[in-house]
Enzyme design. Structure first.
Site, PDB file in Angstrom:
ATOM      1  N   LYS B 183       1.013  -1.512  -0.055  1.00 33.31           N
ATOM      2  CA  LYS B 183      -0.480   0.326  -0.331  1.00 33.31           C
ATOM      3  C   LYS B 183       0.595   1.024  -0.334  1.00 33.31           C
ATOM      4  O   LYS B 183       1.888   0.937   0.629  1.00 33.31           O
ATOM      5  CB  LYS B 183      -0.982   0.160   1.207  1.00 33.31           C
ATOM      6  CG  LYS B 183      -0.035   0.381   2.325  1.00 33.31           C
ATOM      7  CD  LYS B 183      -1.322   0.927   3.377  1.00 33.31           C
ATOM      8  CE  LYS B 183      -0.822   1.338   4.610  1.00 33.31           C
ATOM      9  NZ  LYS B 183      -0.412   2.592   4.906  1.00 33.31           N
ATOM     10  N   HIS B 213      -0.658  -5.166   5.870  1.00 26.61           N
ATOM     11  CA  HIS B 213       0.366  -5.093   6.861  1.00 26.61           C
ATOM     12  C   HIS B 213      -0.773  -5.759   7.764  1.00 26.61           C
ATOM     13  O   HIS B 213      -0.331  -5.972   9.413  1.00 26.61           O
ATOM     14  CB  HIS B 213       1.737  -5.065   7.307  1.00 26.61           C
ATOM     15  CG  HIS B 213       1.546  -3.533   8.283  1.00 26.61           C
ATOM     16  ND1 HIS B 213       1.940  -2.530   7.610  1.00 26.61           N
ATOM     17  CD2 HIS B 213       0.951  -3.744   9.136  1.00 26.61           C
ATOM     18  CE1 HIS B 213       1.658  -1.543   8.315  1.00 26.61           C
ATOM     19  NE2 HIS B 213       1.477  -2.057   9.409  1.00 26.61           N
ATOM     20  N   LYS B 217      -1.313  -9.305  11.424  1.00 26.69           N
ATOM     21  CA  LYS B 217      -2.011  -9.649  12.561  1.00 26.69           C
ATOM     22  C   LYS B 217      -2.736 -10.699  12.956  1.00 26.69           C
ATOM     23  O   LYS B 217      -3.543 -11.043  12.393  1.00 26.69           O
ATOM     24  CB  LYS B 217      -2.208  -8.300  13.468  1.00 26.69           C
ATOM     25  CG  LYS B 217      -0.703  -6.999  13.324  1.00 26.69           C
ATOM     26  CD  LYS B 217      -1.147  -5.879  13.926  1.00 26.69           C
ATOM     27  CE  LYS B 217      -0.876  -5.013  13.646  1.00 26.69           C
ATOM     28  NZ  LYS B 217       0.294  -5.113  13.893  1.00 26.69           N
ATOM     29  N   GLU B 251      -1.710   6.381  17.443  1.00 26.85           N
ATOM     30  CA  GLU B 251      -0.616   5.668  17.972  1.00 26.85           C
ATOM     31  C   GLU B 251      -0.150   7.200  18.381  1.00 26.85           C
ATOM     32  O   GLU B 251      -0.393   7.815  18.084  1.00 26.85           O
ATOM     33  CB  GLU B 251       0.300   6.633  16.307  1.00 26.85           C
ATOM     34  CG  GLU B 251      -0.057   4.767  15.480  1.00 26.85           C
ATOM     35  CD  GLU B 251       0.279   5.168  13.841  1.00 26.85           C
ATOM     36  OE1 GLU B 251       1.281   4.370  13.427  1.00 26.85           O
ATOM     37  OE2 GLU B 251       0.040   5.936  12.961  1.00 26.85           O
ATOM     38  N   ASP B 270      -4.160   7.408   4.902  1.00 30.54           N
ATOM     39  CA  ASP B 270      -2.803   6.273   5.745  1.00 30.54           C
ATOM     40  C   ASP B 270      -3.693   5.403   6.777  1.00 30.54           C
ATOM     41  O   ASP B 270      -2.892   4.128   6.549  1.00 30.54           O
ATOM     42  CB  ASP B 270      -2.145   7.308   6.439  1.00 30.54           C
ATOM     43  CG  ASP B 270      -0.668   6.540   7.258  1.00 30.54           C
ATOM     44  OD1 ASP B 270       0.095   5.580   5.872  1.00 30.54           O
ATOM     45  OD2 ASP B 270      -0.535   6.336   7.942  1.00 30.54           O
ATOM     46  N   HIS B 275      -6.476  -0.129   6.798  1.00 33.08           N
ATOM     47  CA  HIS B 275      -7.051  -0.780   7.807  1.00 33.08           C
ATOM     48  C   HIS B 275      -7.811  -0.663   8.080  1.00 33.08           C
ATOM     49  O   HIS B 275      -8.095  -1.815   8.771  1.00 33.08           O
ATOM     50  CB  HIS B 275      -5.862  -0.180   9.015  1.00 33.08           C
ATOM     51  CG  HIS B 275      -4.384  -0.304   8.096  1.00 33.08           C
ATOM     52  ND1 HIS B 275      -3.673  -0.951   7.146  1.00 33.08           N
ATOM     53  CD2 HIS B 275      -2.570   0.561   8.095  1.00 33.08           C
ATOM     54  CE1 HIS B 275      -2.105  -0.991   7.362  1.00 33.08           C
ATOM     55  NE2 HIS B 275      -1.655  -0.115   7.711  1.00 33.08           N
ATOM     56  N   LYS B 376      -2.196  10.230  15.261  1.00 32.23           N
ATOM     57  CA  LYS B 376      -0.632  10.116  15.317  1.00 32.23           C
ATOM     58  C   LYS B 376      -0.925  11.119  17.311  1.00 32.23           C
ATOM     59  O   LYS B 376      -1.174  11.944  17.070  1.00 32.23           O
ATOM     60  CB  LYS B 376      -0.049  10.977  14.771  1.00 32.23           C
ATOM     61  CG  LYS B 376      -0.241   9.670  13.708  1.00 32.23           C
ATOM     62  CD  LYS B 376       1.165   9.804  12.625  1.00 32.23           C
ATOM     63  CE  LYS B 376       1.429   9.194  11.018  1.00 32.23           C
ATOM     64  NZ  LYS B 376       2.005   8.099  12.167  1.00 32.23           N
TER      65      LYS B 376
END
Lengths: 359, 524
Positions: B183, B213, B217, B251, B270, B275, B376
């Site tokens: 991505k 990714h 998980k 995050e 992002d 995700h 973030k």
């Protein structure tokens, strides 16, 4: 990493008090969880053996949260069984993933009745029989009756050659034979996986297409017809569909492939410099093409190397951690149903052993 | 568990032999022989993630003994330099112990080609290299594009011209060629469609593995097991019992060295477009017919198609909140604001926090809002899904009793696990209630380490298991949901940025956003 609640010599209590004491012990740990996926019954030799097992079981219990009942019969002449709480293992996060109780004292014949009230309800029961041949141990039948699976380790029981045959026959004759499994089988899984991987490479495919010789190599001082080599041989024979022919020598066998070609297997002992290792390698050959695969174990490493005539086609090295009894147990507990591949391999190995040697 | 044996001598089929030898094996899956070609072999992703994952897999014998890697990059290295750089990366960046004999065995089949990705000659050279390796290493090919996305069409096009989009000449009929791309898959709907079309001109969809990714998980995969291997949750997993769902990916880090990328991307592109929408689909989809790639991806796609469009302009903006962090304190340390980060404009209007409300128009979820947020420089790193259930219809414990709704929390990271919050009576003669958590931690229940996401995903791609990879239609639908909001935000840059301090749970508008609906964000 893990701690036992009762290191040293914990107090002994009646069976009735055990569950209450366990609850109390767990309550003392803030945030503790009681998680279990099975009951694990283990025959322990004596107090020291039970303490050692309680410590060494940690990696097994990390993968298989369990209530463990260690059983040591015969410590008192009376029929009374007593319990010591050896541990409710604590994880860094505060959880409890295993409860280990040591039942000791009473008669071996009563071991099943003693264990029964302490089994966690609704969970499968696995018996790991160790320390003495089941044929000579009166407690075996009582505990095996409780178990959904019976695990035994012919290596630990020192059963080789004819002893291994007798032990295997005895376990196959149990009322539910498909539930009994020899831990020598999971010890050989990495070998099986390597062979399966090697068979998928382009060179491996050529080799397997004309495979006609297999040599199983034990370390010098070990019986060539050891349980590990026999199980691997039984597995290969059953998978390849080879049929037994003759036994020109005690450790040499002539077989026939499904295409009716001649094939041979041989067991031998070689000096491998690893006296503690029973089985250390095997060699597979396509003799007409001069192609062979050598698998050799060296400590915690394994090397797989293809050869064409006398030229190496390249070696591959990987980690090969030892599969001790506990690692084999952890692997075997993943399976909760009969293993047909094991049964076929064991049956083929027994047929090999029972083949009479030609005069 | 076991398969019927087809003796290879009789059938002569390699697949039958392989299946027979692998039957009943307890150990983890292993990959078939293949050659992995990494474009961008000198880059950060290769050093930090791919090579350590491959070395770990090789060391554990989960790759074929003949496994080979061909690195391609514009960096002018000789093969020996490439091998040394990768060894240093495995040791220093991934912190793995490099064992000499295992490394030598792995490095034996490492190859390197340097050249411009737009140079046709590089691909001819690559083809020759692969043709040389294939007889010993196998004819299966995987191309991993660890490059900036702008190079995806270039590389795919050249692979097609060199006929590397199919097995090499002389390959057995079961051989395959696959491509893995990272991505972002486009930066909006139009560019995603363009990218898919370009790659589809060369590769069939079943050859394409789009890595997210996050889906590698362990806990994300466990959501499927939790939902569909247990009988007690699915009956209450619907509008009748669920009040709302919150999906949070928080995050504590800022943009670090990725300021240039983040200025182009932002939180919505992002994190949420990929995700969070993937997690939403797994949480809300119907049960697939089988636990296989296409049935699972079909159900995820059906779910995404049921998500109500955000609308355009002001309509879309009313269903979302954006924020940008200013200076603040994280874990007791002062940290700069986004506009003070390297490679970030001092007047940037790029969002570092996004929250939005989605609704799903189907029988199961009609009327149940799904709140998604990601940001973030939030107080801690935490990813979770919270299923908040409806309160009991009648409270019989008196007016003083304050009852919190039951909440089922699936923690994705860190401290992976599942917690159920319910009311319990406080011991005593009075009837007093208190919410308690029944908490399941993977770490303490199973002591086994969880595999690295890249190990799982690389192995899946080699095995042809595409369940955890994004399909083109999912990617495009996800962009079609988020693009109107992206366009609205870009048309009306925020005037109040920065609007939250680093170390807080986002802008006050995010709290007000839920408060207007009588709800509050969970604090992870």
């Amino acid at each position: 990493m893990a701690a036992t609640l009762n290191p040293g010599q914990p107090p002994s209590m009646s069976l009735e008090a055990a569950e209450r004491a366990l609850l109390e012990a767990v309550r003392r740990q803030p945030g503790a969880q009681r998680i279990a996926s099975l009951n694990l019954l283990i025959r322990a030799g004596d107090d020291a053996d039970a303490q050692r097992l309680a410590r060494e079981l940690e990696p097994v219990l990390a993968a298989h949260p369990a209530r463990v009942l260690l059983l040591t019969p015969g410590l008192s002449p009376a029929r009374e069984w007593r319990v010591r709480l050896l541990g409710a293992m604590e994880r860094p996060a505060g959880g409890v993933h295993a409860e280990i109780l040591h039942l000791r004292g009473g008669l071996a014949e009563d071991a099943g009745a003693a264990a029964m009230p302490l089994l966690r309800s609704g969970l499968p029961v696995c018996l790991w029989w160790r320390g003495a041949s089941p044929a000579q141990a009166p407690g075996f039948a009582a505990l095996a009756q409780l178990a959904d699976r019976v695990l035994y380790d012919s290596v630990e029981l020192g059963a080789q050659g004819d002893d291994w045959r007798a032990l295997s026959r005895q376990m196959r004759a149990q009322p539910h034979p498909s539930t009994a499994i020899d831990l020598v089988w999971p010890r050989m899984t990495r070998w099986r996986r390597l062979l399966a991987q090697a068979a998928e490479t382009p060179t491996g495919l050529r080799l397997w297409a004309g495979l006609d010789r297999i040599h199983f190599q034990a370390c010098a001082g070990q019986p060539p017809l050891n349980a590990a080599a026999l199980m691997l041989a039984g597995w290969l024979i059953s998978r390849l569909g080879w049929q037994l022919g003759r036994r020109p020598a005690a450790e040499r066998f002539q077989l026939r492939t499904p295409r009716h070609d001649e094939a041979a297997i041989e067991f031998r002992a070689l000096d491998c410099g690893q006296p503690e290792t029973i089985f250390y390698g095997l060699r597979l050959e396509h003799s007409r093409a001069g192609l062979r695969l050598e698998l050799e174990r060296n400590g915690s490493r394994i090397q797989a190397e293809f050869w064409e005539h006398q030229a190496s086609l390249g070696a591959s090295v990987g980690a090969f951690p030892p599969t001790d009894a506990l690692a084999a147990l952890a692997q075997e507990l993943q399976l909760c149903h009969p293993d047909q591949v094991f049964e076929e391999a064991q049956a083929a190995a027994l047929r090999l052993l029972e083949q009479p040697v030609e005069p | 568990m076991t398969t019927t044996l087809t003796p290879p001598g009789a059938a002569g089929a390699p697949a039958a032999l392989s299946e027979s030898l692998r039957a009943g094996m307890r150990l983890e899956r292993t990959a078939p022989p293949c050659i992995l070609v990494i474009f961008g072999a000198s880059g950060d992703l290769t050093r930090r993630k791919l090579m350590p994952a491959l070395y770990s897999l090789m060391r554990a014998q989960r790759l074929a003994p003949s496994f080979a890697v061909v690195g391609v990059s514009s960096t002018e290295w000789r093969r020996e330099q490439f091998v040394e750089e990768m060894r240093a990366a495995v040791r220093d960046l991934a912190g793995l112990r490099v064992e000499e004999d295992c490394w030598q065995s792995f490095a034996r089949n490492l190859r390197y080609l340097s050249g411009d990705f737009d140079d046709r000659g590089v691909y001819e050279q690559l083809k020759q290299e692969l043709a040389g390796l294939a007889p010993a290493c196998g004819f299966n090919l995987i191309f991993y594009l660890a490059t900036p996305p702008s190079l995806f069409p270039v590389i795919a096009g050249h692979l097609g011209q060199a006929e590397l989009n199919r097995p090499l000449p002389g390959a057995p009929p079961e051989a395959w060629a696959r491509i893995i791309i990272e991505k972002p898959f486009g930066r909006d709907l139009a560019s995603a469609r363009q990218l898919n079309q370009t790659i589809h001109q060369v590769f069939e969809e079943e050859q394409i593995y789009r890595i997210d990714h996050y889906l590698g998980k362990e806990t994300v995969r466990n959501i499927l097991v939790f939902r569909f291997a247990n009988g007690i949750f699915e009956p209450i997993w619907n509008r009748r019992y669920v009040d709302h769902v919150q999906i949070t990916v928080a995050e504590s880090l800022g943009v670090e060295q990725r300021g240039r990328y983040y200025e182009e991307a932002g939180a919505l592109r992002d994190m949420i477009q990929n995700h969070l929408l993937q997690v939403l689909a797994i949480v809300a989809m119907e049960a697939p017919a089988r636990f296989e790639s296409e049935p699972v991806r079909d159900e995820k796609m059906k779910l995404l198609q049921s998500v109500c469009a955000l609308g355009q302009g002001e309509t879309a903006m009313a269903k979302a909140v954006r924020g940008q962090y200013g200076p603040g304190i994280i874990l007791g340390q002062p940290v700069p604001g986004y506009r003070e980060e390297p490679d970030v404009s001092p007047a940037s209007t790029r969002e570092t926090f996004a929250a939005l409300k989605l609704t799903i128009e189907n029988w199961r979820w009609a009327g149940v809002p799904f709140y998604l947020r990601s940001g973030k420089r939030l107080p801690k790193r935490a990813s979770e899904v919270a299923i908040v259930f409806k309160s009991p219809p009648y409270l019989m414990f008196g007016a003083e009793a304050r009852i919190e709704p039951n909440t089922l929390v699936i923690r994705i990271q860190p401290d992976e696990g599942i917690a159920l919050r319910f009311e319990a009576k406080v011991p005593g003669t009075d009837v007093r209630l208190r919410p308690v958590d029944m908490d399941f931690h993977y770490g303490s229940s199973f002591g086994e380490p969880q595999p690295e996401a890249y190990e799982t995903l690389l192995l899946d791609a080699m095995l042809g298991e595409s369940m955890l990879f994004a399909r083109y239609d999912f990617v495009e639908t996800a962009w079609s949901l988020t693009t109107p909001l992206l366009e609205a935000w870009e048309a009306q840059p925020a005037a109040n940025f920065p609007n939250y301090a680093a170390g807080t749970w986002g802008p006050a508008e995010a709290d007000e956003f839920l408060a207007r609906e009588g709800r509050a964000w969970r604090r992870p």
